[in-house]
Design an enzyme around this catalytic site. Structure first.
Site, PDB file in Angstrom:
ATOM      1  N   CYS A 142      -8.651  -0.690   0.036  1.00  0.00           N
ATOM      2  CA  CYS A 142      -8.262  -2.102  -0.016  1.00  0.00           C
ATOM      3  C   CYS A 142      -9.331  -2.892   0.720  1.00  0.00           C
ATOM      4  O   CYS A 142     -10.321  -2.321   1.180  1.00  0.00           O
ATOM      5  CB  CYS A 142      -6.853  -2.343   0.544  1.00  0.00           C
ATOM      6  N   ARG A 155      -7.930  24.617  18.691  1.00  0.00           N
ATOM      7  CA  ARG A 155      -7.276  23.735  19.672  1.00  0.00           C
ATOM      8  C   ARG A 155      -6.702  22.477  19.034  1.00  0.00           C
ATOM      9  O   ARG A 155      -5.800  21.854  19.577  1.00  0.00           O
ATOM     10  CB  ARG A 155      -8.251  23.379  20.790  1.00  0.00           C
ATOM     11  N   ASP A 175      -5.779  -1.486  -4.111  1.00  0.00           N
ATOM     12  CA  ASP A 175      -5.276  -2.788  -4.524  1.00  0.00           C
ATOM     13  C   ASP A 175      -6.412  -3.487  -5.276  1.00  0.00           C
ATOM     14  O   ASP A 175      -7.436  -2.870  -5.582  1.00  0.00           O
ATOM     15  CB  ASP A 175      -4.763  -3.599  -3.329  1.00  0.00           C
ATOM     16  N   HIS A 176      -6.231  -4.770  -5.561  1.00  0.00           N
ATOM     17  CA  HIS A 176      -7.225  -5.515  -6.329  1.00  0.00           C
ATOM     18  C   HIS A 176      -8.594  -5.554  -5.635  1.00  0.00           C
ATOM     19  O   HIS A 176      -9.621  -5.475  -6.296  1.00  0.00           O
ATOM     20  CB  HIS A 176      -6.725  -6.941  -6.603  1.00  0.00           C
ATOM     21  N   GLN A 231      -6.888  -1.401   6.220  1.00  0.00           N
ATOM     22  CA  GLN A 231      -5.748  -1.366   7.135  1.00  0.00           C
ATOM     23  C   GLN A 231      -4.409  -1.263   6.410  1.00  0.00           C
ATOM     24  O   GLN A 231      -3.578  -0.435   6.762  1.00  0.00           O
ATOM     25  CB  GLN A 231      -5.728  -2.616   8.033  1.00  0.00           C
ATOM     26  N   HIS A 280     -10.801  17.315  13.239  1.00  0.00           N
ATOM     27  CA  HIS A 280      -9.915  17.286  14.403  1.00  0.00           C
ATOM     28  C   HIS A 280      -8.482  16.897  14.090  1.00  0.00           C
ATOM     29  O   HIS A 280      -7.567  17.299  14.815  1.00  0.00           O
ATOM     30  CB  HIS A 280     -10.462  16.322  15.453  1.00  0.00           C
TER      31      HIS A 280
END
Length: 143
Positions: free
Chosen positions: A65, A132, A9-10, A69, A98
């Site tokens: 961003c 695993r 984004d900006h 988040q 992982h």
């Protein structure tokens, strides 16, 4: 040559440009925007980048961003995306080793550009360990 999607984004525009230049010649980078520091809605750029990975046009993705988040939450709405929010190289390494993360989200307002480069390099150069971890990754999807 590994194909990489990148979007922002900006708030992430400056870092996107720095990262693209850093990756030049070593990776094929597809830029999904934004293309200026003018205010935008990050989902408009994240969804096409995530789609490109789901469809196999790109192998891995980098999202940027202000906090990392919003782009991470948006990308993780896609069934085949595992996007990790990382603010240090060790998190990027573990996300690949992982979780077989195929996208990374960077918080441009909380890390410097040199650290962002280190995180990206770690992400792009760390393989999935499998073993695993494979069974756990297979349990992530709800479909």
């Amino acid at each position: 040559m590994k194909k990489i999607a990148i979007a922002c984004d900006h708030a992430g525009f400056e870092y996107k440009e720095i990262i693209k230049k850093h990756l030049e010649g070593r990776f094929e980078v597809e830029d999904f925007g934004t293309y200026s520091p003018d205010s935008v809605d990050y989902p408009d750029f994240v969804h096409p980048a995530a789609d490109s990975i789901e469809q196999g046009r790109n192998e891995l993705g980098i999202l940027i961003c202000g906090s990392g988040q919003g782009v991470s939450i948006t990308a993780n709405k896609h069934q085949k995306i595992r996007c990790a929010l990382c603010w240090m190289p060790e998190l990027a390494a573990l996300a690949r080793q992982h979780n077989n993360a195929n996208m990374i989200a960077l918080p441009s307002r909380f890390i410097g550009s040199h650290l962002a480069i280190d995180i990206v390099d770690t992400f792009l150069n760390t393989p999935f360990e499998g073993g695993r971890h494979q069974n756990r990754v297979e349990k992530i999807s709800t479909c």
